[in-house]
Design a protein around this motif. Structure first.
Motif, mmCIF file in Angstrom:
data_model
loop_
_atom_site.group_PDB
_atom_site.id
_atom_site.type_symbol
_atom_site.label_atom_id
_atom_site.label_comp_id
_atom_site.label_asym_id
_atom_site.label_seq_id
_atom_site.Cartn_x
_atom_site.Cartn_y
_atom_site.Cartn_z
ATOM 1 N N VAL A 6 61.430 23.255 10.206
ATOM 2 C CA VAL A 6 60.044 23.704 10.070
ATOM 3 C C VAL A 6 60.068 25.220 10.156
ATOM 4 N N TYR A 35 59.025 21.920 5.679
ATOM 5 C CA TYR A 35 57.627 22.031 6.115
ATOM 6 C C TYR A 35 57.369 23.486 6.519
ATOM 7 N N LEU A 160 53.300 12.912 7.491
ATOM 8 C CA LEU A 160 54.396 13.704 6.934
ATOM 9 C C LEU A 160 55.634 12.878 6.608
ATOM 10 N N GLN A 165 58.054 17.495 1.173
ATOM 11 C CA GLN A 165 57.927 18.938 1.346
ATOM 12 C C GLN A 165 56.445 19.292 1.394
ATOM 13 N N ILE A 195 54.079 20.892 14.565
ATOM 14 C CA ILE A 195 54.653 20.171 13.428
ATOM 15 C C ILE A 195 56.134 19.883 13.680
#
Length: 439
Positions: A6, A35, A160, A165, A195
């Motif tokens: 991330v 992400y 997610l 992506q 996230i």
């Protein structure tokens, strides 16, 4: 998810089309970066303005029924120029017009402030070919406006895992009714950490305009060495003492999952930056320090009373005086017949005489002495634990410069040494300590 990174990019990393092009190169250079969390565009130079500041200004003007067209026009041009220069085939004007209408219709302060991240995420998703996922559909706040960690974790995982992506705007989320709620300033750091924890990523990268953290303030120490690795606890200690490090709340989500954070420089992506690691990771070097930080403008209130330690309610009474005056204590060193309260001078303001009088009435001390203009310096490092001579090196460095030490305290974790000195000696003291350990 293993083999997934991330990556959060700050405002300076996304300030204009040239910076965004650098960001694309960084993301494409490692397929694990799946992400991406963008901030709103930051300053392009020292005379420029952050988009979020301009949005706050628009809200302020609109809330007073004043025309905000001129300020909003600056925002529009920023995003229009980015789209044109990146040759993006998107109608950003439609989004800009919708936001302007909502501001005119009395949109909330949080909604207005969040639109910089929202628009930047839309642009980045088109530029990279990643899916846009609105943070309002992932980051959950309860009806009281408090962040709901468990509900957010569930949403992040479920949404997610189906998206390979994604670009997710930082800084904000929403209540269940869709009302936009923002974190405090710098909140994109928090979004990225949330996230990263939600998908259990291998690494959380935080891209900015510095190559990690430095051992000391470069305004005080010339060319201080970068910190290669730092633990969460060390980071907290330096942050608490005023070091400009990662947003404090951004540490907790990834710390819970043991996910490392890498602070990197968008303009020098090949530099290693600073790795923030688990507190239990091996100590690479003993007898050394990780960093030095400090703050000025404290007041010391020293209370003396014979046989103070025999009065079981003395400290309760003393703390009650401060609590009822809404004053918090930074440190409270004590001896058998005295105790010193270290308090930020900004908290005291005009309350000092009132507090002293209440301590006299409630605690009946033999004497109360006040010392203003004190600074605190924290010398932080796990390498100090059980290492001989660290304290001696600190104190010798100060003594050699003729700096008088007014207070010394060491945390029970042996992670730091805190020294109280005069405000006037602050810069010299930090430079002297740094020099002692780096030469």
């Amino acid at each position: 998810m293993k083999d997934v990174i991330v990556a959060k990019f700050g405002g300076s990393s996304l300030a204009d089309s040239k910076q965004i092009a650098k960001v694309k190169d960084i993301i494409k250079s490692d397929s694990r970066r799946k992400y991406i969390i963008p901030s709103a565009p930051g300053k392009r130079d020292s005379k420029d303005h952050k988009v979020t500041d301009l949005l706050y200004m628009c809200y302020q003007l609109a809330s007073h029924n004043l025309n905000f067209d001129e300020v909003y026009g600056i925002i529009e041009k920023r995003f229009q120029d980015i789209c044109i220069e990146l040759s993006l085939d998107i109608d950003i004007n439609e989004n800009l017009l919708e936001i302007k209408r909502k501001i005119q219709s009395g949109a909330s302060k949080d909604y207005v402030a969040s639109r910089g991240e929202y628009l930047n995420a839309i642009i980045l998703s088109h530029y990279l070919g990643f899916e846009f996922v609105d943070a309002k559909d992932l980051i959950v706040f309860n009806n009281s406006g408090q962040f709901d960690s468990e509900a957010t974790q569930t949403k992040v995982q479920s949404k997610l895992e189906k998206i390979g992506q994604a670009i997710i705007p930082g800084f904000y989320g929403a209540k269940e009714n869709g009302e936009i709620i923002t974190f405090s300033r710098g909140g994109s750091d928090i979004t990225g950490a949330i996230i990263a924890r939600g998908i259990d990523s291998e690494l959380y990268e935080n891209w900015t305009d510095v190559s990690g953290f430095l051992m000391a303030d470069p305004k005080i120490v010339k060319d201080p060495k970068p910190i290669k690795a730092i633990t969460y606890k060390e980071l907290r200690e330096l942050s608490y003492m005023g070091a400009p490090v990662l947003h404090e709340e951004a540490i907790f989500p990834v710390r819970q999952s043991g996910i490392p954070i890498n602070i990197k420089n968008t303009n020098f992506p090949n530099e290693p930056g600073t790795m923030i690691v688990d507190d239990l990771s091996p100590i690479s070097s003993t007898g050394t320090i990780t960093g030095i930080a400090g703050k000025k403008d404290f007041t010391v209130i020293t209370i003396e009373k014979t046989l103070m330690s025999l009065e079981k309610d003395f400290y309760r009474k003393l703390i009650t005086v401060l609590e009822t005056n809404n004053i918090s204590i930074e440190h409270m060193p004590s001896s058998i017949d005295s105790v010193s309260l270290i308090i930020s001078s900004t908290q005291l303001n005009s309350k000092l005489e009132k507090i002293i009088e209440e301590i006299r009435i409630y605690c009946k001390p033999d004497s109360i002495i006040c010392h203003p203009n004190m600074a605190l310096i924290a010398v932080v490092g796990r390498g100090m634990i059980r290492a001989k001579g660290v304290s001696a090196k600190v104190f010798a460095a100060l003594a050699n410069k003729g700096i008088n030490i007014r207070m010394i305290t060491q945390g029970s974790s042996e992670l730091n040494i805190i020294i109280g000195i005069e405000n006037a000696d602050f810069n010299m003291a930090i430079a002297a300590i740094y020099e002692a350990f780096e030469n």
